[in-house]
Design a protein around this motif. Sequence first.
Motif, PDB file in Angstrom:
ATOM      1  N   GLU A  61       0.807  -1.223   0.000  1.00 30.90           N
ATOM      2  CA  GLU A  61       0.000   0.000   0.000  1.00 30.90           C
ATOM      3  C   GLU A  61       0.840   1.273   0.000  1.00 30.90           C
ATOM      4  OE1 GLU A  61      -0.476  -2.479   2.150  1.00 30.90           O
ATOM      5  OE2 GLU A  61      -2.395  -3.333   1.478  1.00 30.90           O
ATOM      6  N   VAL A  62       2.169   1.141   0.118  1.00 28.17           N
ATOM      7  CA  VAL A  62       3.023   2.318   0.189  1.00 28.17           C
ATOM      8  C   VAL A  62       2.877   3.160  -1.076  1.00 28.17           C
ATOM      9  CG1 VAL A  62       5.051   1.139  -0.779  1.00 28.17           C
ATOM     10  CG2 VAL A  62       5.359   3.133   0.712  1.00 28.17           C
ATOM     11  N   LYS A  63       2.805   4.471  -0.900  1.00 23.84           N
ATOM     12  CA  LYS A  63       2.632   5.367  -2.038  1.00 23.84           C
ATOM     13  C   LYS A  63       3.946   5.992  -2.491  1.00 23.84           C
ATOM     14  CE  LYS A  63      -2.202   6.589  -1.191  1.00 23.84           C
ATOM     15  NZ  LYS A  63      -2.448   5.429  -0.324  1.00 23.84           N
ATOM     16  N   LYS A  64       4.873   6.195  -1.563  1.00 18.96           N
ATOM     17  CA  LYS A  64       6.186   6.735  -1.903  1.00 18.96           C
ATOM     18  C   LYS A  64       7.243   6.066  -1.040  1.00 18.96           C
ATOM     19  CE  LYS A  64       5.013  11.444  -3.450  1.00 18.96           C
ATOM     20  NZ  LYS A  64       5.217  12.900  -3.189  1.00 18.96           N
ATOM     21  N   ILE A  65       8.410   5.884  -1.617  1.00 15.93           N
ATOM     22  CA  ILE A  65       9.572   5.407  -0.871  1.00 15.93           C
ATOM     23  C   ILE A  65      10.710   6.397  -1.135  1.00 15.93           C
ATOM     24  CG2 ILE A  65      11.258   3.556  -0.572  1.00 15.93           C
ATOM     25  CD1 ILE A  65       9.098   1.603  -1.535  1.00 15.93           C
ATOM     26  N   TYR A  66      11.284   6.901  -0.052  1.00 15.21           N
ATOM     27  CA  TYR A  66      12.311   7.930  -0.164  1.00 15.21           C
ATOM     28  C   TYR A  66      13.692   7.335   0.114  1.00 15.21           C
ATOM     29  CZ  TYR A  66       8.487  11.323   0.222  1.00 15.21           C
ATOM     30  OH  TYR A  66       7.348  12.050   0.025  1.00 15.21           O
ATOM     31  N   ALA A  67      14.695   7.944  -0.496  1.00  9.34           N
ATOM     32  CA  ALA A  67      16.099   7.700  -0.145  1.00  9.34           C
ATOM     33  C   ALA A  67      16.746   9.069   0.033  1.00  9.34           C
ATOM     34  CB  ALA A  67      16.808   6.920  -1.242  1.00  9.34           C
ATOM     35  N   THR A  68      17.490   9.246   1.094  1.00 14.81           N
ATOM     36  CA  THR A  68      18.120  10.544   1.350  1.00 14.81           C
ATOM     37  C   THR A  68      19.491  10.326   1.982  1.00 14.81           C
ATOM     38  OG1 THR A  68      17.815  12.716   2.395  1.00 14.81           O
ATOM     39  CG2 THR A  68      17.013  10.800   3.621  1.00 14.81           C
ATOM     40  N   ILE A  69      20.406  11.222   1.673  1.00 14.69           N
ATOM     41  CA  ILE A  69      21.771  11.098   2.184  1.00 14.69           C
ATOM     42  C   ILE A  69      22.294  12.484   2.546  1.00 14.69           C
ATOM     43  CG2 ILE A  69      22.828  11.260  -0.121  1.00 14.69           C
ATOM     44  CD1 ILE A  69      24.904   9.202   0.882  1.00 14.69           C
ATOM     45  N   GLU A  70      22.985  12.570   3.652  1.00 11.56           N
ATOM     46  CA  GLU A  70      23.572  13.843   4.076  1.00 11.56           C
ATOM     47  C   GLU A  70      24.963  13.983   3.448  1.00 11.56           C
ATOM     48  OE1 GLU A  70      24.161  16.511   8.117  1.00 11.56           O
ATOM     49  OE2 GLU A  70      24.091  14.313   8.283  1.00 11.56           O
ATOM     50  N   TYR A  71      25.254  15.168   2.906  1.00 10.87           N
ATOM     51  CA  TYR A  71      26.570  15.416   2.325  1.00 10.87           C
ATOM     52  C   TYR A  71      27.188  16.653   2.980  1.00 10.87           C
ATOM     53  CZ  TYR A  71      23.938  18.798  -0.510  1.00 10.87           C
ATOM     54  OH  TYR A  71      23.135  19.827  -0.924  1.00 10.87           O
ATOM     55  N   TYR A  72      28.509  16.757   2.850  1.00 11.80           N
ATOM     56  CA  TYR A  72      29.245  17.891   3.409  1.00 11.80           C
ATOM     57  C   TYR A  72      30.462  18.137   2.526  1.00 11.80           C
ATOM     58  CZ  TYR A  72      31.647  20.905   6.776  1.00 11.80           C
ATOM     59  OH  TYR A  72      32.275  21.972   7.392  1.00 11.80           O
ATOM     60  N   GLY A  73      30.622  19.413   2.149  1.00 12.71           N
ATOM     61  CA  GLY A  73      31.828  19.784   1.403  1.00 12.71           C
ATOM     62  C   GLY A  73      31.762  19.482  -0.077  1.00 12.71           C
ATOM     63  N   VAL A  74      30.594  19.499  -0.670  1.00 13.56           N
ATOM     64  CA  VAL A  74      30.515  19.303  -2.113  1.00 13.56           C
ATOM     65  C   VAL A  74      30.478  20.660  -2.806  1.00 13.56           C
ATOM     66  CG1 VAL A  74      29.241  17.160  -1.767  1.00 13.56           C
ATOM     67  CG2 VAL A  74      27.976  19.270  -2.248  1.00 13.56           C
ATOM     68  N   SER A 101      24.341  22.213  -7.254  1.00 13.37           N
ATOM     69  CA  SER A 101      23.856  23.579  -7.459  1.00 13.37           C
ATOM     70  C   SER A 101      24.508  24.117  -8.721  1.00 13.37           C
ATOM     71  CB  SER A 101      24.196  24.467  -6.251  1.00 13.37           C
ATOM     72  OG  SER A 101      23.628  25.743  -6.406  1.00 13.37           O
ATOM     73  N   GLU A 102      23.836  23.928  -9.790  1.00 13.80           N
ATOM     74  CA  GLU A 102      24.412  24.238 -11.095  1.00 13.80           C
ATOM     75  C   GLU A 102      24.750  25.727 -11.196  1.00 13.80           C
ATOM     76  OE1 GLU A 102      23.557  23.242 -15.790  1.00 13.80           O
ATOM     77  OE2 GLU A 102      22.027  22.851 -14.280  1.00 13.80           O
ATOM     78  N   GLY A 103      25.964  25.991 -11.739  1.00 12.70           N
ATOM     79  CA  GLY A 103      26.409  27.376 -11.953  1.00 12.70           C
ATOM     80  C   GLY A 103      27.097  27.982 -10.756  1.00 12.70           C
ATOM     81  N   GLU A 104      27.223  27.238  -9.644  1.00 17.83           N
ATOM     82  CA  GLU A 104      27.866  27.771  -8.445  1.00 17.83           C
ATOM     83  C   GLU A 104      29.098  26.939  -8.095  1.00 17.83           C
ATOM     84  OE1 GLU A 104      25.347  28.712  -5.168  1.00 17.83           O
ATOM     85  OE2 GLU A 104      23.557  28.800  -6.427  1.00 17.83           O
ATOM     86  N   SER A 105      30.176  27.668  -7.705  1.00 14.77           N
ATOM     87  CA  SER A 105      31.430  26.979  -7.378  1.00 14.77           C
ATOM     88  C   SER A 105      31.656  26.889  -5.875  1.00 14.77           C
ATOM     89  CB  SER A 105      32.614  27.734  -8.020  1.00 14.77           C
ATOM     90  OG  SER A 105      32.654  29.076  -7.553  1.00 14.77           O
ATOM     91  N   ASP A 106      30.727  27.393  -5.082  1.00 16.46           N
ATOM     92  CA  ASP A 106      30.870  27.341  -3.626  1.00 16.46           C
ATOM     93  C   ASP A 106      30.743  25.905  -3.126  1.00 16.46           C
ATOM     94  OD1 ASP A 106      31.093  30.074  -3.631  1.00 16.46           O
ATOM     95  OD2 ASP A 106      28.949  30.395  -3.249  1.00 16.46           O
ATOM     96  N   TYR A 107      31.074  25.741  -1.866  1.00 18.06           N
ATOM     97  CA  TYR A 107      30.906  24.444  -1.203  1.00 18.06           C
ATOM     98  C   TYR A 107      29.580  24.438  -0.431  1.00 18.06           C
ATOM     99  CZ  TYR A 107      35.769  23.496  -2.292  1.00 18.06           C
ATOM    100  OH  TYR A 107      36.955  23.290  -2.951  1.00 18.06           O
ATOM    101  N   PHE A 108      28.997  23.247  -0.378  1.00 17.83           N
ATOM    102  CA  PHE A 108      27.679  23.137   0.226  1.00 17.83           C
ATOM    103  C   PHE A 108      27.601  21.939   1.172  1.00 17.83           C
ATOM    104  CE2 PHE A 108      27.060  25.337  -3.774  1.00 17.83           C
ATOM    105  CZ  PHE A 108      26.202  26.371  -3.430  1.00 17.83           C
ATOM    106  N   GLU A 109      26.626  22.002   2.061  1.00 10.86           N
ATOM    107  CA  GLU A 109      26.243  20.859   2.875  1.00 10.86           C
ATOM    108  C   GLU A 109      24.720  20.749   2.825  1.00 10.86           C
ATOM    109  OE1 GLU A 109      25.961  23.213   7.148  1.00 10.86           O
ATOM    110  OE2 GLU A 109      27.046  21.321   7.011  1.00 10.86           O
ATOM    111  N   GLY A 110      24.200  19.579   3.143  1.00 11.95           N
ATOM    112  CA  GLY A 110      22.745  19.403   3.113  1.00 11.95           C
ATOM    113  C   GLY A 110      22.372  17.950   2.871  1.00 11.95           C
ATOM    114  N   TYR A 111      21.191  17.754   2.316  1.00 12.01           N
ATOM    115  CA  TYR A 111      20.694  16.421   2.010  1.00 12.01           C
ATOM    116  C   TYR A 111      20.306  16.341   0.533  1.00 12.01           C
ATOM    117  CZ  TYR A 111      20.320  14.987   6.917  1.00 12.01           C
ATOM    118  OH  TYR A 111      20.598  14.635   8.202  1.00 12.01           O
TER     119      TYR A 111
END
Length: 428
Positions: A61-74, A101-111
Amino acid sequence: MKKVNLKRSLVVSLAVVLITGLISFATSCTPKLSFGDLTVCEDINQETYEPVGQKDEFDIEVKKIYATIEYYGVKGEDNYRYSWVSLDTGENILDETLKYSEGESDYFEGYAMSFIGINDEVKVIPPGDYKIEFYHNGELEKTANFEVKKPVIEILEVSLANEVDENSAPVNKTQQFISTEIIYACVKVNYYIAGNNLKAKWYDSNGDLVIETLHTLDVDLFEPSWIAFSLAAEGRDIPADAYKVEIYLNNNLYDTYDFEVSDARGAEAVEDYFTRGNIYYNDKYFVSFSVPDDWIYTESENGGLNVTLTEQSGNLPVSFLFLASPSGDYPQSDQYKDYADEISSGIEVESNLKLVDVQEEEKVTGKGIKYHEFIYLYNDSDNNEWAEVMAFSEYNNRLYILFATVMDDYFDMGESIYLGIMDSLEFK
């Protein structure tokens, strides 16, 4: 199915504290690239995309299944890839590469998040084992596995009908049939799953098996489905009787459903001669039956019940007499023929008729009442043919007899009314 990337710029967050050192820090103090666990879950935080309800097994009965990963320094221009693969079929059901983040050269963290789900065309996520792979700049970083469990088949509904549609769903549900109709037992299941079976066993009023039909499910259809079993007499009408059908799932009885089949001629008689719903009922003798339109009845008691039915004009060579014996005082079934022959002999003498044929048959009404029928055919002096029909039925220590007398020109009318009375007969 889609992917979503939630990011926060590390450069922007550091600039709040050390604006003057932004350039030198960004070039000389590169954040260390790292990734958390690849998490499979049933939901996410809609603001941060952090996992909610981590699990590796899901129901159908599941309607959505998620996958998520935390990143740092990309870097914004770095790319990531999610690949969802069915381990049962080898099919890659989702594979897409995006930039953080297309067009950006900065470093990012997030999911970084991805999900699969149902839509108008895909009603369920197919059961089976799956593998998710997460890549960063083409390099495999993390994997995770999960399973969508195969459901257990269940019966949702069983309906009897005399018509079904192209999907075997009932169109006209009923428990009252006529002998010329095909009778359907329509079974609705939650999912059509290979390896299971359904069975219908049809019985008459004597408890004798009429037919047994097995339906083996050989494909998977993960959506509600109808399966229709049918009862039809080959080359002839279905005998009038009270029936039942048993429905089985994997050889386990699910439920039993009763229905009645009336003689088609009796059903036609109702339309032609019994439109007003006139009913005779006697609570002392526990009996009721339909009275034809424009007919009257008179009743009397003289060692039992006597009900005479005649057409109002009194001019038709058709008449009916219904008798009910006193309790316990009547001939037994092995004496019916002798009793009927005795009555027939009296009719011959009194009416100056000549007996030409006798017919005898055991029958059952659509309401399941068994009766023994005798038909005596005579010729009169003008060579007109007459019929005397006697129907014997026992109930609650009484004998009930319906007599029908009719001349040949009125056989169709007489037969229709006779069948209409018998099909409506009830003992209460």
